[in-house]
Design a protein around this motif. Structure first.
Motif, PDB file in Angstrom:
ATOM      1  N   ILE A 111       1.327   7.051   5.792  1.00  0.00           N
ATOM      2  CA  ILE A 111       1.233   5.649   6.200  1.00  0.00           C
ATOM      3  C   ILE A 111       2.608   4.981   6.155  1.00  0.00           C
ATOM      4  O   ILE A 111       2.993   4.257   7.070  1.00  0.00           O
ATOM      5  CB  ILE A 111       0.242   4.890   5.292  1.00  0.00           C
ATOM      6  N   LEU A 112       3.363   5.273   5.102  1.00  0.00           N
ATOM      7  CA  LEU A 112       4.695   4.662   4.997  1.00  0.00           C
ATOM      8  C   LEU A 112       5.595   5.100   6.154  1.00  0.00           C
ATOM      9  O   LEU A 112       6.323   4.298   6.727  1.00  0.00           O
ATOM     10  CB  LEU A 112       5.345   5.020   3.659  1.00  0.00           C
ATOM     11  N   SER A 162      -0.502   8.523   1.572  1.00  0.00           N
ATOM     12  CA  SER A 162       0.273   7.288   1.436  1.00  0.00           C
ATOM     13  C   SER A 162       1.667   7.464   2.035  1.00  0.00           C
ATOM     14  O   SER A 162       2.210   6.540   2.640  1.00  0.00           O
ATOM     15  CB  SER A 162       0.314   6.838  -0.022  1.00  0.00           C
ATOM     16  N   ASP A 167       0.285   1.408   0.451  1.00  0.00           N
ATOM     17  CA  ASP A 167       0.788   2.395  -0.500  1.00  0.00           C
ATOM     18  C   ASP A 167       0.165   2.193  -1.880  1.00  0.00           C
ATOM     19  O   ASP A 167      -0.340   3.139  -2.501  1.00  0.00           O
ATOM     20  CB  ASP A 167       2.305   2.264  -0.585  1.00  0.00           C
ATOM     21  N   PHE A 190       4.581   3.246   9.288  1.00  0.00           N
ATOM     22  CA  PHE A 190       5.142   1.895   9.341  1.00  0.00           C
ATOM     23  C   PHE A 190       6.620   1.963   9.698  1.00  0.00           C
ATOM     24  O   PHE A 190       7.133   1.124  10.440  1.00  0.00           O
ATOM     25  CB  PHE A 190       4.957   1.182   8.003  1.00  0.00           C
ATOM     26  N   THR A 238      -2.079   6.934  11.957  1.00  0.00           N
ATOM     27  CA  THR A 238      -2.238   7.651  10.692  1.00  0.00           C
ATOM     28  C   THR A 238      -3.454   8.559  10.745  1.00  0.00           C
ATOM     29  O   THR A 238      -3.408   9.707  10.311  1.00  0.00           O
ATOM     30  CB  THR A 238      -2.389   6.661   9.534  1.00  0.00           C
ATOM     31  N   SER A 266       2.737  -2.502   4.438  1.00  0.00           N
ATOM     32  CA  SER A 266       2.947  -1.115   4.014  1.00  0.00           C
ATOM     33  C   SER A 266       2.927  -0.994   2.489  1.00  0.00           C
ATOM     34  O   SER A 266       2.407  -0.012   1.951  1.00  0.00           O
ATOM     35  CB  SER A 266       4.236  -0.547   4.602  1.00  0.00           C
ATOM     36  N   THR A 325      10.920  -1.048   3.259  1.00  0.00           N
ATOM     37  CA  THR A 325       9.838  -1.277   4.208  1.00  0.00           C
ATOM     38  C   THR A 325      10.146  -2.418   5.166  1.00  0.00           C
ATOM     39  O   THR A 325       9.496  -2.546   6.190  1.00  0.00           O
ATOM     40  CB  THR A 325       8.528  -1.586   3.464  1.00  0.00           C
ATOM     41  N   VAL A 382      -0.879   1.370  13.517  1.00  0.00           N
ATOM     42  CA  VAL A 382      -0.566   2.246  12.391  1.00  0.00           C
ATOM     43  C   VAL A 382      -1.811   2.988  11.928  1.00  0.00           C
ATOM     44  O   VAL A 382      -1.764   4.196  11.652  1.00  0.00           O
ATOM     45  CB  VAL A 382       0.023   1.420  11.222  1.00  0.00           C
TER      46      VAL A 382
END
Lengths: 671, 342
Positions: free
Chosen positions: A605-606, A602, A654, A609, A489, A650, A207, A485
């Motif tokens: 979102i990752l 999740s 998560d 990022f 998302t 991030s 990340t 973000v």
């Protein structure tokens, strides 16, 4: 019977599940209300609640800078300086890299007693032919065609050298990453305590924005392709290690017992039994390693790794969009080829037909090798055979540039209207709202959510991470990153979820969607920037588009797979209970697929990022920009701390979602 | 058939799972009652097992899932450390054995067949069979030669170059059996070797197994949850329940004298004439018998037709040929109908 129970839950279960839902809804509403109040009355609050006062901030960047400077310049372990050590490692990596680059592109200077002997590089035709034969051997005729087409593309557009340079970097990074990943993965399997620690390290490695560790790497390993190589390995190795551990752990217990009963030594157990038996899992990790390496090598062009990434970067900088587009398409083709081939290798199962020895066993491989040797020999003796005839190369050059310029002007009005509307009515309010929030209120909210999702440990960890961001003075930048973000998302989910649900309705639709997603997923982050910049210019809006495009695949895939995986008997039971399609979806399929849907969120979102980091190149303003600026100004500490901020954000997102969904599932009685 | 000297001896063997189980190894076994274990959250997988396995016999450990039979056999092979008690393989006590010595025993004296076959997916049939020899460092030619002999022994000739995923389940287990025999072990452990197979194939593999043992004369420890399978192949059977060995006896002994209701439940459905031998139906011979004597060890099922067809009792002889009595029609009918055993 079962169906009736699902549609109309028996009273006790209904009230338990209902109460869980009600409580969750009430808690969320309450928190939102508290936040809104906090934002509205921020002026009435003490200043230290809104933002940490100057006196609280501590300068971490300065000490980090000084420490790293000392470590890289002066520190020594006994007689060996750290600098000498790292430079030694660098030259260790440089040797195979130089050799491969020399072989593929640059040619090699052999130092001989009577002066140096110059060896020409492998000629294009030999490489293309050998690659095509290899492609045919592992993946069949169509793959061979794809390889040839890709080679042709690079040759005709004059991108051959850049492509080979990229390929050489990827190849060395993959070899290093594979050795390191397997070693670490096997160690984590052998000593489970190591596993938890390593997982945390991998989380940060994956990340942490590449930009924020480029400068420290430069500091220790010097400028050049080797630094890019090390950055690439850091970025791309974790999935290899994780897959290795996972594959070893999934082996049936009897395989371990067999190793013991046959009297294997620890080394025999690992190399004769465990690793070969886990081969499929290792190769899955290998495929990811290849793809991420390609992605990282491209990003690493920022610190002068050269190759295709550099062509794109120069094209974008000088607004020669046509050239950037050509190189970007080249990267895409290379990604697809590498994915195809490494995937085919991963799926290969041994069959008894090909158990002959030596040459007869792998005629294709020996043929390819023979062509390479012949090519090398021919290139030394007949100069005409070295390079692709220049008369045959060309570039769309200005034509494409002009087309994009024209398109930009022609589409400016509609695109501009949409862009301005979205920015004015969505982006700005969202950003302002997030920035208006007092930091303590935000930290409190996250802590409460973390406590509800998992417990005190996660709440404490989240508070510590947010505290770090606030007290190092990066709160505003972090909120700026978070808003981009968050919005991206949200949009990706709003687009992806319905598509995923729709695609799950029929196998054919599913196959087509999966094909599109697979292709999207092979593309390195960098590639997404090119069309987006062409159409939308610079700023938050194009960044959002790039993030949404990049994060879309998991947003579609997880709901789709989750719904497709609902047991057939349940679907049939729903039909037999007289559900309409919509009822079946809402009452059976979506609730059953909830765990996968949450996991998809999740992942989305990752991915968001991951792309956010790259959007710094198109001029966003959050933490990611700080990491990029740190590269150009060589501010090591600032880059690292801002990068850690992104990493923390991030990781928090998560953890909150995965723990929250696990808790929700338990309360809804799904396991 | 079997020598009487024990080759495996279990003496008060315990295996406990749970927090701090290892620390109990110094404890005296007498304290390990249910209350003690429950208070510490310990689960006894094997409790106080004492038994001898004799050289050359087929010893079956029978029990339902969770009865501890798999754990017990893993204690015997050193795959699992026992918590308490001694476990002797020949002259070696597995408790506190040196790792090197254990490897040596596994390489030369014992071997194991697994329920899920545990074949290595990347090796051919031949390489799988030769694997234990490769581990010992034997050269490729020599070990493949040996592997070919074993492939022939288990009727896999012609399939040596296949990979495991190219074989049926029964064929895969033949590979597993061949592999476990390459080192010519003294003791052969089979952990539910046929449980994963279809009933027809299972039956065929049992025949095959008995045929092999007829030529090999190994000491065999065979785990199964199938009582009929146990009856069919065993010289002696140990029945396990909740980690304890409830009864150790011959198939006939179990049927005639079940130790408790749990054992009786298994034996109830077994056709007795397929287990009982002529000797146990024998009465003192009357004055008049008919025909040549039948051996006392013959299964009732095998002599039933002759006894039922004859009007007078049939004489029964021991191994030496001496008449020990006679068996008559009523007794055989009773055994077949299961109305009365003796």
């Amino acid at each position: 019977m079962m169906m009736a129970a699902l549609i109309r839950r028996p009273p006790p279960a209904a009230s338990a599940a209902g109460r869980a839902r009600m409580q969750a809804a009430a808690a969320v509403l309450g928190l939102i209300l508290a936040l809104v109040l906090a934002a509205l009355w921020r002026d009435a609050l003490p200043a230290w609640v809104v933002r940490p006062p100057k006196g609280w901030l501590f300068d971490l960047a300065g000490p980090v800078n000084r420490f790293l400077a000392w470590l890289s310049q002066e520190a020594a372990i006994g007689p060996v300086t750290v600098k000498g050590l790292t430079r030694g490692i660098a030259s260790g990596f440089a040797l195979p890299l130089d050799l491969l680059q020399g072989l593929l592109v640059k040619g090699i200077d052999l130092p001989l007693p009577g002066g140096t002997l110059r060896l020409a590089a492998l000629p294009w035709w030999a490489l293309a032919a050998a690659a095509a034969i290899f492609g045919h051997w592992v993946a069949g005729r169509r793959a061979a065609g794809l390889v040839l087409a890709t080679c042709g593309y690079f040759l005709v557009l004059g991108l051959w050298e850049a492509a080979m340079q990229t390929l050489a970097s990827v190849a060395v990074a993959v070899v290093v990453g594979a050795i390191l990943g397997i070693a670490l993965g096997a160690a984590a399997h052998r000593w489970p305590r190591l596993d938890a620690g390593l997982n945390l390290v991998y989380d940060v490695m994956q990340t942490l924005p590449v930009f924020s560790y480029l400068v420290p790497i430069l500091l220790f390993f010097g400028f050049g392709p080797v630094a890019a190589l090390i950055a690439t390995v850091i970025y791309a190795m974790p999935p290899m290690a994780r897959n290795t551990t996972l594959a070893l752990r999934r082996l049936p217990a009897s395989v371990m017992e067999l190793a013991s009963m046959a009297g294997c030594s620890p080394r025999q157990r690992l190399f004769l039994v465990l690793l070969p038996a886990a081969r499929q899992g290792l190769l899955t990790g290998f495929n990811q390693l290849v793809m991420l390496s390609l992605s990282a090598v491209i990003i690493a062009s920022v610190i002068g790794a050269g190759g295709l990434g550099n062509v794109v970067l120069q094209g974008l900088k000088s607004m020669q969009l046509g050239r950037a587009f050509e190189a970007g398409l080249g990267i895409t083709l290379m990604a697809i080829v590498l994915d195809r081939l490494s995937h085919a290798v991963a799926l290969r199962r041994p069959a008894h037909g090909n158990q002959r020895a030596g040459l007869r066993r792998h005629p294709a491989l020996y043929g390819a090798l023979a062509i390479l040797v012949a090519g090398l020999a021919a290139a030394q003796t007949v100069p005409a055979l070295r390079d692709f005839p220049e008369a045959l190369t060309g570039s769309s050059g200005r034509t494409l540039d002009n087309f994009f310029a024209w398109a930009n002007v022609a589409l400016e009005a509609p695109i501009g209207a949409v862009r301005d509307g979205v920015v004015r009515h969505l982006f700005r309010p969202a950003k302002e709202a997030l920035l208006a929030l007092p930091w303590l209120a935000m930290a409190g909210l996250v802590a409460v959510l973390a406590y509800a999702a998992s417990g005190a440990a996660l709440a404490l960890a989240c508070t510590a991470m947010l505290g770090f961001i606030a007290l190092t003075g990066y709160w505003d930048l972090a909120m700026t990153s978070l808003y981009l973000v968050g919005i991206s998302t949200l949009i990706a989910t709003l687009i992806g979820f319905p598509i995923g649900v729709l695609a799950a309705q029929g196998p054919r639709l599913g196959r087509i969607t999966a094909l599109v997603i697979d292709t999207l997923q092979t593309l390195p982050t960098f590639v997404y920037l090119i069309p987006v910049v062409m159409l939308f210019g610079l700023g938050d809006f194009p960044a959002m588009v790039a993030i949404v495009l990049f994060a879309l695949p998991p947003a579609i895939r997880y709901p789709m797979d989750g719904i497709a995986r609902v047991p057939k008997s349940l679907v049939e039971a729903a039909d037999m209970a007289g559900c309409t399609r919509l009822q079946r979806l809402a009452l059976v399929q979506i609730p059953q697929a909830l765990p996968e849907i949450m996991l998809g969120l999740s992942q989305t979102i990752l991915m968001a990022f991951g792309m956010l980091v790259i959007t710094a190149l198109v001029g966003t303003r959050g933490l990611e920009q700080e990491t990029l600026v740190a590269v150009s100004k060589a501010r090591v500490g600032e880059g690292l701390i801002a990068g850690l901020g992104i990493s923390f954000l991030s990781i928090m997102a998560d953890r909150l979602i995965t723990h929250g969904s696990a808790r929700l599932r338990r309360r809804l009685g799904q396991g | 058939m079997s020598d009487t000297s024990p080759i495996i001896r279990c003496q008060n063997v315990w295996k406990l799972y749970g927090p701090g189980a290892e620390a109990l190894s110094g404890q005296s076994a007498s304290r390990l009652d249910d209350a003690f274990l429950a208070a510490r959250g310990l689960v006894p997988a094997v409790r106080d097992v004492t038994l001898d396995i004799r050289q050359g016999e087929i010893f079956v450990i029978m029990g339902l899932s969770g009865s501890g039979k798999s754990t017990l056999v893993r204690c015997m092979t050193g795959l699992v450390d026992t918590t308490l008690g001694d476990l002797w393989i020949g002259a070696d006590n597995l408790r506190g054995i040196e790792a090197k010595r254990l490897v040596d025993i596994r390489r030369r004296r014992i071997s194991m067949v697994f329920q899920d076959f545990a074949l290595l997916p990347h090796l051919t049939v031949l390489d799988n069979i030769a694997f234990p020899l490769r581990v010992q460092g034997m050269g490729r030619e020599a070990r493949l030669k040996r592997a070919r002999e074993l492939a022939e022994l288990v009727a896999l000739t012609g399939r040596e170059d296949r990979f495991p995923h190219e074989l049926s389940g029964g064929q895969q287990q033949r590979v597993g059996i061949a592999r476990s025999l390459t080192t010519d072990p003294e003791i052969w452990f089979l952990d539910e070797p046929f449980s994963a197979l279809d009933p027809l194939i299972r039956h065929e593999m049992q025949d095959e197994f008995l045929r092999l043992q007829g030529t090999l004369h190994k000491t065999i420890v065979f785990i199964t949850h199938d009582f009929e399978e146990a009856i069919r192949i065993a010289d002696r059977i140990a029945i396990m329940h909740d980690g304890r060995v409830v009864q150790v006896d011959t198939p006939e002994g179990l049927i005639l004298n079940p130790a408790d209701a749990y054992v009786a439940e298994f034996t109830r459905k077994i056709p007795r004439h397929r287990v009982m031998r002529a000797g146990s139906l024998t009465r003192p011979a009357p004055a008049q018998t008919e025909g040549t004597p039948v051996p006392a060890t013959a299964l009732v099922a095998d002599i039933a037709a002759r006894v039922l067809a004859s009007d007078r009792p049939v004489p029964v002889a021991d191994e030496k040929g001496a008449i020990i009595g006679a068996v008559d029609r009523d007794r055989v009918i009773a055994a077949i109908c299961g109305t009365d055993a003796a």
